[in-house]
Write an enzyme that holds these catalytic residues in place. Structure first.
Site, PDB file in Angstrom:
ATOM      1  CE  LYS A  94      -1.731   1.433   4.123  1.00  0.00           C
ATOM      2  NZ  LYS A  94      -1.413   2.839   4.484  1.00  0.00           N
ATOM      3  CG  ASN A  95       2.299   2.632   3.640  1.00  0.00           C
ATOM      4  OD1 ASN A  95       1.130   2.922   3.297  1.00  0.00           O
ATOM      5  ND2 ASN A  95       2.762   2.399   4.723  1.00  0.00           N
ATOM      6  CB  CYS A 131      -5.133   9.771  11.010  1.00  0.00           C
ATOM      7  SG  CYS A 131      -3.637   8.980  11.347  1.00  0.00           S
ATOM      8  NE  ARG A 148       0.576  10.171  10.268  1.00  0.00           N
ATOM      9  CZ  ARG A 148       0.067   9.308   9.739  1.00  0.00           C
ATOM     10  NH1 ARG A 148      -1.132   8.779   9.842  1.00  0.00           N
ATOM     11  NH2 ARG A 148       0.989   8.776   8.592  1.00  0.00           N
ATOM     12  CG  ASP A 198       3.216   1.124   9.575  1.00  0.00           C
ATOM     13  OD1 ASP A 198       3.494   1.312   8.283  1.00  0.00           O
ATOM     14  OD2 ASP A 198       2.943   1.999  10.134  1.00  0.00           O
ATOM     15  CB  ILE A 247       7.368   6.060  14.508  1.00  0.00           C
ATOM     16  CG1 ILE A 247       8.518   5.243  14.275  1.00  0.00           C
ATOM     17  CG2 ILE A 247       7.324   7.036  13.000  1.00  0.00           C
ATOM     18  CD1 ILE A 247      10.091   5.949  13.735  1.00  0.00           C
ATOM     19  NE  ARG A 265      -7.038   3.992   6.073  1.00  0.00           N
ATOM     20  CZ  ARG A 265      -6.066   4.824   7.018  1.00  0.00           C
ATOM     21  NH1 ARG A 265      -6.236   4.867   8.083  1.00  0.00           N
ATOM     22  NH2 ARG A 265      -5.035   5.318   6.459  1.00  0.00           N
TER      23      ARG A 265
END
Ligand code: EPZ
Length: 417
Positions: free
Chosen positions: A22-23, A116, A121, A306, A328, A398
């Site tokens: 996705k990223n 978010c 962010r 993540d 992070i 997502r």
């Protein structure tokens, strides 16, 4: 609002092909804005975050269609340079369109990406760098109004933090800047390398991606290209956690083991046997996991933030205490409250979470609050006694393509209700 019903303690087995990242797909889709002709992006995952980016591309005037596993994008029809609020709000990562739209059209208008679930962010690093390249950026009433009347100019950028998004934004914008741009303290994630590979195929001149200093020589136009998105290392890490908590042996296919270099040792420390061959990884989990000692999230090549939530869920049933340090993001332990409802023993103080492993988790009704937290609840449900009902499935969609189908194909008892 659909939910997931998971009946725990089923062993998994078999082979699973890991989806595209996705990223990586998100910045690559944004970068197509600079290209002429039709781009063919293979291995583009089918996710709501991707759909949101496709919506932005179509709004701007691009033609986008899916054929088979490929995404076809032609950006020649672009006739706008703004992103409406309702499109901007669908995914935080749309800030990466800023550099692309600015480089292509000379202006860009969009709302501040909302904070978010995992914390505010900020985009200060993006704005500082683009201003250094000559952009005039006005921030008012939650909107960004950017212009680059004389185009962007190459310059020396130093990022105070190796921000993934800021590195991508600058890298894309710098492709059309006059002269040379260097990015010092750039993010080194594999997704940065994938973006550079795609843009270089289109005729960009980017060197050093994956290192701390990236050099971009501006060009005046880019062709289109065919490109296959790298596999998703976070989905792979999540599948490892699913196998680890169910005493399973599974084979991941279509992955790049080196992208998991900081994740594999954590599972080995917990007692899992992991074998890597080209493009494949086999994990064989023990009867019961051992504690992983300390897991610190860091920019790549460190342990990925993540993967913290899914791995923390696995630590909940390990024998011993695991300490997590989330370096992070400010607010990335929202899944711990829900895991405690399932019987986990977790204490969080600031960026530290101390997880005392328990013998078993118990099924409960739990609520996901963010993407990777949702994945953590699935991991916990797979090993919990009896049934777990997980709401907030929209978060999972997502970033995880048909995750419940993937897991049930491996033998899990999981379904949408
Ligand atoms: C990317 O987000 C990923 N998203 C995130 O994945 C990932 O967690 C993150 O990189 C770190 O690896 C996408 O690629 C779409 P950052 P990004 O800029 O670019 C601070 C997921 O679950 N910061 O590297 O937003 C920021 O607040 C998502 O797939 C500033 O202070 O991450 C954070 O604390 C979640 N100012 C840290 O840097 C800025 O201008 C890392 O952010 C930008 C960032």
């Amino acid at each position: 609002m659909s939910k997931l019903l998971v009946t725990g303690r089923r062993k998994l087995s078999g082979e699973v092909y890991v989806q595209g990242a996705k990223n990586s797909a998100l910045p690559v889709l944004a970068a197509t804005i600079l290209t002429k002709g039709e781009n063919v992006i293979f291995n583009c995952p089918d996710l709501s975050d991707i759909d949101a980016s496709v919506g932005i591309l179509r709004y701007l005037g691009c033609s986008v269609s899916r054929s088979g596993g490929a995404m076809l994008i032609n950006a020649e029809g672009i006739n706008k340079s703004d992103i409406p609020d309702e499109l901007m709000r669908k995914t935080r990562s749309s800030i990466v369109f800023l550099g692309a739209i600015l480089a292509r059209t000379g202006r860009a208008r969009m709302s501040f990406p909302g904070g978010c679930e995992i914390g505010p962010r900020p985009i200060d690093l993006h704005l500082k760098a683009l201003r250094q390249m000559g952009a005039d950026i006005r921030e008012k009433h939650g909107y960004l109004d950017c212009t680059a009347p004389n185009g962007l100019k190459g310059t020396k950028i130093t990022l105070s933090f190796p921000s993934v998004g800021a590195t991508e934004d600058v890298m894309i914008a710098a492709c059309f800047a006059r002269g040379i741009t260097t990015i010092t303290n750039a993010a080194r994630e594999p997704e940065i390398c994938d973006l550079a590979d795609f843009m270089n195929k289109c005729g960009a001149k980017i060197s050093g991606a994956g290192e701390g200093v990236i050099v971009i020589e501006g060009v005046t136009s880019l062709n289109s290209a065919s490109h296959s998105i790298i596999p998703d290392r976070i989905v792979a890490s999540t599948l490892l956690a699913c196998a680890a908590v169910t005493n399973s042996k599974i084979l991941l296919d279509g992955i790049v083991c080196s992208h998991l270099a900081s994740v594999i040792p954590v599972f080995e420390e917990a007692g899992c046997k992991i074998r890597c061959t080209t493009g494949k990884l086999e994990i064989s989990a023990p009867e019961r996991l051992r504690a992983m000692k300390t897991v610190r999230t860091m920019p790549y090549p460190g342990f990925p933030t993540d993967a913290q939530a899914p791995v923390l869920a696995a630590a909940c049933v390990a024998d011993g205490t695991t300490v997590f340090v989330e370096n992070i993001f400010e607010n990335r332990y929202r899944h711990t409250g829900e895991l405690v409802r399932m019987g986990a023993n977790i204490k969080t103080v600031g960026k530290v979470a101390v997880v005392e492993g328990v013998n078993a988790l118990y099924g409960a009704s739990v609520e996901a609050a963010d993407l990777r937290g949702a994945a953590a609840l699935v991991v916990a449900g797979l090993c919990a006694e009896s049934q777990t009902v997980i709401s907030g499935v929209k978060y999972l969609q997502r970033g995880y393509e048909n995750f419940e189908l993937t897991l049930s194909a491996l033998g899990a008892d999981i379904k949408k209700i």
